[in-house]
Design an enzyme around this catalytic site. Sequence first.
Site, PDB file in Angstrom:
ATOM      1  CG  ASP A  38     -25.595  59.260  48.886  1.00  0.00           C
ATOM      2  OD1 ASP A  38     -25.400  58.025  48.744  1.00  0.00           O
ATOM      3  OD2 ASP A  38     -24.845  59.975  49.563  1.00  0.00           O
ATOM      4  CE1 TYR A  39     -28.905  58.780  41.421  1.00  0.00           C
ATOM      5  CE2 TYR A  39     -27.991  60.899  42.067  1.00  0.00           C
ATOM      6  CZ  TYR A  39     -28.966  60.163  41.425  1.00  0.00           C
ATOM      7  OH  TYR A  39     -29.993  60.798  40.781  1.00  0.00           O
TER       8      TYR A  39
END
Length: 159
Positions: A38-39
Amino acid sequence: MPNPQPALPTSNLTQEALHLSVNDWFEYPVKVHPHHTDYGGVVWHGTYLTWMEEARVEALRSLGIEYSEIVNMGCELLVVDLSMRYHRGVRMGEEILIRTRLVDMQGVRINWVYELKSLDRATLYVKANVTLVAVDRENGKIMRRLPPAVKSILTKRPS
């Protein structure tokens, strides 16, 4: 006699050999790349499922049956139950082992367990259980029994 390393269609593997160990665990090493996360740089939960399926398919291959052979027999092994317990996030750049083994068969239900661990096996990231059911590809219905070749492979144990 050395066991030849299978050629795999993924660049996601480390150099550690794929094998069934003495206690029947199959180990599938992966390296976490940016597209797995994910980020925040932590592995996205869906990635674990993909790795688990890859490990299961390779475990079947190590037992002597290609998944494509199962499909050619008119059978599909579908996930009907899945549970995962997250213990610790895996981060971008880390290398881990997806450990899996077949623990139980009840008719056409096949139960697998998973442990996602550090390469040194000291850190547990995820534990999971998956139940597969054999389904007839032609009519989409649960089969009464596994194809004999599949059952034979899954019920034999290494000596």
